[in-house]
Design an enzyme around this catalytic site. Structure first.
Site, mmCIF file in Angstrom:
data_model
loop_
_atom_site.group_PDB
_atom_site.id
_atom_site.type_symbol
_atom_site.label_atom_id
_atom_site.label_comp_id
_atom_site.label_asym_id
_atom_site.label_seq_id
_atom_site.Cartn_x
_atom_site.Cartn_y
_atom_site.Cartn_z
ATOM 1 N N GLN A 35 42.050 95.540 22.200
ATOM 2 C CA GLN A 35 40.677 95.716 21.734
ATOM 3 C C GLN A 35 39.849 96.658 22.588
ATOM 4 O OE1 GLN A 35 40.402 91.175 21.212
ATOM 5 N NE2 GLN A 35 38.994 91.956 19.687
ATOM 6 N N ARG A 88 38.120 87.888 32.238
ATOM 7 C CA ARG A 88 39.367 87.581 31.543
ATOM 8 C C ARG A 88 39.870 88.841 30.846
ATOM 9 N NH1 ARG A 88 40.289 84.201 26.022
ATOM 10 N NH2 ARG A 88 42.506 84.643 25.963
ATOM 11 N N HIS A 127 48.063 88.562 23.999
ATOM 12 C CA HIS A 127 46.888 88.531 23.137
ATOM 13 C C HIS A 127 47.195 89.339 21.874
ATOM 14 C CE1 HIS A 127 42.351 87.688 23.284
ATOM 15 N NE2 HIS A 127 42.581 88.191 22.103
ATOM 16 N N ASN A 140 46.829 83.518 23.544
ATOM 17 C CA ASN A 140 45.477 83.458 23.020
ATOM 18 C C ASN A 140 45.484 83.011 21.564
ATOM 19 O OD1 ASN A 140 42.536 84.133 23.218
ATOM 20 N ND2 ASN A 140 43.124 85.377 21.453
ATOM 21 N N GLU A 141 44.697 82.005 21.275
ATOM 22 C CA GLU A 141 44.445 81.556 19.902
ATOM 23 C C GLU A 141 45.701 81.447 19.045
ATOM 24 O OE1 GLU A 141 41.207 83.762 18.132
ATOM 25 O OE2 GLU A 141 39.809 83.035 19.634
ATOM 26 N N ASN A 191 38.311 78.539 22.891
ATOM 27 C CA ASN A 191 37.450 79.609 22.382
ATOM 28 C C ASN A 191 36.641 78.990 21.260
ATOM 29 O OD1 ASN A 191 39.148 81.107 24.011
ATOM 30 N ND2 ASN A 191 39.986 82.374 22.366
ATOM 31 N N TYR A 231 33.491 79.457 18.451
ATOM 32 C CA TYR A 231 32.549 80.358 17.793
ATOM 33 C C TYR A 231 31.653 79.659 16.774
ATOM 34 C CZ TYR A 231 34.907 84.208 20.029
ATOM 35 O OH TYR A 231 35.397 85.048 20.982
ATOM 36 N N GLU A 267 36.374 81.722 25.613
ATOM 37 C CA GLU A 267 35.587 82.665 24.811
ATOM 38 C C GLU A 267 34.469 81.903 24.122
ATOM 39 O OE1 GLU A 267 37.778 84.909 21.863
ATOM 40 O OE2 GLU A 267 39.386 85.378 23.271
ATOM 41 N N TRP A 274 32.575 86.152 25.159
ATOM 42 C CA TRP A 274 33.242 87.208 24.406
ATOM 43 C C TRP A 274 32.134 88.035 23.764
ATOM 44 C CZ3 TRP A 274 38.186 88.812 24.120
ATOM 45 C CH2 TRP A 274 38.401 89.884 23.252
ATOM 46 N N GLU A 283 37.488 95.025 16.736
ATOM 47 C CA GLU A 283 37.493 93.636 16.276
ATOM 48 C C GLU A 283 38.496 93.438 15.132
ATOM 49 O OE1 GLU A 283 36.327 91.043 17.811
ATOM 50 O OE2 GLU A 283 37.002 89.770 16.174
ATOM 51 N N TRP A 284 39.776 93.753 15.417
ATOM 52 C CA TRP A 284 40.874 93.482 14.495
ATOM 53 C C TRP A 284 40.577 93.955 13.067
ATOM 54 C CZ3 TRP A 284 44.276 92.822 18.107
ATOM 55 C CH2 TRP A 284 43.951 92.099 19.246
ATOM 56 N N PHE A 316 30.473 92.464 19.333
ATOM 57 C CA PHE A 316 30.389 91.216 20.084
ATOM 58 C C PHE A 316 29.883 91.412 21.511
ATOM 59 C CE2 PHE A 316 33.143 89.304 16.847
ATOM 60 C CZ PHE A 316 32.830 87.956 16.912
#
Ligand SMILES: *[C@@H]1O[C@H](CO)[C@@H](O)[C@H](O)[C@H]1NC(C)=O
Ligand SMILES: *[C@@H]1O[C@H](CO)[C@@H](O)[C@H](O)[C@H]1NC(C)=O
Ligand SMILES: *[C@@H]1O[C@H](CO)[C@@H](O)[C@H](O)[C@H]1NC(C)=O
Length: 524
Positions: free
Chosen positions: A54, A111, A157, A202-203, A344, A346, A418, A468, A475-476, A484
């Site tokens: 990213q 991070r 990630h 990650n996630e 994380n 949101y 995050e 984050w 952002e993908w 962000f």
């Protein structure tokens, strides 16, 4: 303090001789009148977070090999908002300047993730190690340490080496377990002397669900009844398989870490990304009961194997044969294979019990027997959703989630890996509008307060918090349109960084109170 604790200690000794009083007592919060760093327990770490794909760019430097997202965004441009990470925000060349931004924010920690493709450009050690890639992360880590910023490093990630995708389907194959261990072991040996905090994955929920069940993220696989954009895949199957391989890969990496001499004193965990859920209809007891099931599916799925060595019973009962099973040896390796729970957070949503699942169209969400609803039965949205917000803002869900984890999982150490606010400015996007981000400032304020209440009132053991993100970045599936950052990046003009109002807020928040820089490295 000691005197105040005495009556409670006495009571606990009467109640139990197993639980240590200091732990049961919960974190010690200083009395404060205004929310700042000083409102949190001594030694609490505040930071910002990023991920290699990213932010780094420089895809052709250090002999970096192709990663999953490089190929995906070129093959399906529309599925990456016609953007890609070729340049991203050029962290690769600008990390020194960006570390000065972290310093000016008064953050304690940062991070970052390591791009696998910079270390093993073709996915395995046998196919070659890039010394320049290895050196790049040494340089970044050394620069952080020189500036008094503690590195937290994510091993994976989402940037699977494309060569492993092509050779055996990446995480769809159990061959990934051995290759991942080799890679994780390599980075632990290389950086483990100076990096003491690690996140293997990650996630995992997003990686498996978005990548292999709904086709929203690379490799974009799913059944066409879920998403007509998918050209390949099998919803209701592959996400479980990918998770299974990922968890076994994590357990192997954890074992390698424990065997690494210079890594002594370090910690390893995963960064989970649960939403919180509120019942869709308070009058419907099935909706209330569905929350626990929703949490088993979104969090327990990946968390419980690393604690107890197996999937939640709810999942085994519902998913049945489609859920792979661990061997006895795999269970033993998985049990207690995480030193903290990375979270994380949101947003939150409403959980609506599904009355009639369709067994001919399996998918993860249906398996949880829940529909996610934006509005509840009374037609209210959860929390608030400013016009340009990517997701609803609901800080109460953050506090509830932390309390839930404490109660359900025996009060583990939790780190917020995050938390942040995405904003799609659309036609109004400009430096002036982007930096006047009061909604992000408000989001951070509310979530810091919710976390402070979770720690100081609910006695949840949270020890760190990462925003984050430091900078706007790739952002993908949203490309560069979803911002962000605490710093605005001018994508039209040399990627210049501008401090946002939220950055100023975080800086002020962190300036009041004592930085835990006095803590020695070997105590972390
Ligand atoms: C929180 O977790 C850390 C790490 O396991 C531990 O050292 C500390 O004692 C815990 N604090 C409380 C108040 O339980
Ligand atoms: C990287 O190299 C590839 C292959 O030579 C080339 O097609 C691509 O344009 C390069 N990308 C950048 C950002 O330089
Ligand atoms: C673009 O930004 C970089 C990094 O700050 C700087 O070194 C370079 O001089 C800038 N280039 C131009 C044309 O302004």
């Amino acid at each position: 303090m000691a005197l105040q604790k005495l009556p409670l200690v006495g009571l606990l000794l009467l109640l139990t001789t197993v639980v240590s009083p200091a732990r049961a007592d919960g974190p010690v919060c200083p009395p404060t009148t205004k929310l700042s760093r000083a409102s949190f327990p001594e030694g609490f770490l505040f930071g910002t977070a990023t991920a290699a794909y990213q932010v780094e760019g420089a895809v052709n430097e250090t002999c970096r090999g192709p990663a999953l997202w490089d190929i995906y965004c070129k093959r399906y441009p529309a599925r990456c908002n016609n953007d890609n990470g070729d340049v991203a925000v050029d962290f690769f060349h600008r990390y020194k300047e960006d570390i000065q931004l972290m310093k000016s924010l008064n953050t304690d920690a940062f991070r970052l993730s390591i791009a696998w493709t910079r270390i093993f450009p073709h996915g395995t050690k046998e196919k070659g190690v890039s010394r320049a890639g290895v050196q790049f992360y040494h340089d970044v880590i050394d620069e952080l340490l020189r500036n008094g910023i503690i590195p937290f490093v994510t091993v994976f990630h989402w940037d699977t080496p494309q060569d492993l995708e092509d050779e055996y389907g990446g995480f769809l194959s159990e061959r990934i377990v051995k290759d991942f261990r080799e890679y994780a072991d390599f980075v632990f040996q290389e950086y483990g002397g100076k990096v003491k905090n690690w996140i293997t994955f990650n996630e995992p929920w997003v990686f498996a669900h978005a990548g292999y069940d709904v086709g929203r993220k690379a490799p974009g696989r799913c059944s066409s009844y879920v998403n007509p954009q998918c050209q390949d895949g099998r919803s209701g199957y592959e996400a479980y398989l990918v998770t299974h391989n990922l968890l076994n890969a994590h357990a192997e990496a954890y074992e390698a870490f424990r065997q690494c001499e210079k890594c002594k004193g370090g910690k390893v965990g995963l960064a989970h990304s649960p939403a919180w859920f509120e019942p869709h209809d308070l009058a419907d007891s099935q909706d209330g009961a569905s929350i626990k099931r929703a949490m088993d599916f979104i969090l327990g799925w990946h968390l419980e194997p690393t604690m107890y060595g197996d999937y939640p019973q709810t999942m085994k009962d519902i998913v049945g044969q489609r859920l792979p099973t661990f061997t006895t040896a795999q269970k033993a390796k998985l049990r207690n294979s995480a030193d903290f729970v990375g979270i994380n957070y949101y947003t939150s949503t409403f959980s609506n019990h599904i009355e009639k699942p369709d067994p001919s169209k399996p998918r993860w969400k249906q398996d949880s027997l829940i529909d996610w609803e934006n509005k509840n039965a009374q037609d209210y949205t959860i929390g608030s959703k400013p016009f340009t917000a990517a997701l609803p803002v609901y800080s109460r869900g953050f506090r509830s989630l932390l309390k839930y984890i404490k109660d359900k999982y025996g009060n583990p150490e939790i780190m917020i890996m995050e938390n942040g606010y995405g904003e799609e400015l659309g036609a109004t996007d400009s430096i002036a509008v982007g930096t006047a981000d009061h909604n992000r400032k408000y989001y951070l304020q509310r979530h810091l307060l919710a976390m402070q209440e979770a720690i100081c009132i609910d006695k949840v053991n949270v020890t760190g918090y990462f925003v984050w993100s430091l900078l706007d970045n790739f952002e993908w599936q949203d490309g560069y349109k979803n911002r962000f950052g605490l710093y605005y990046v001018d994508f039209k003009n040399n990627l210049t960084r501008y401090e946002k109002e939220s950055g100023k807020f975080y800086k002020d928040f962190l300036s009041q109170g004592v930085r835990p820089s006095a803590i020695k490295k070997d105590e972390l």
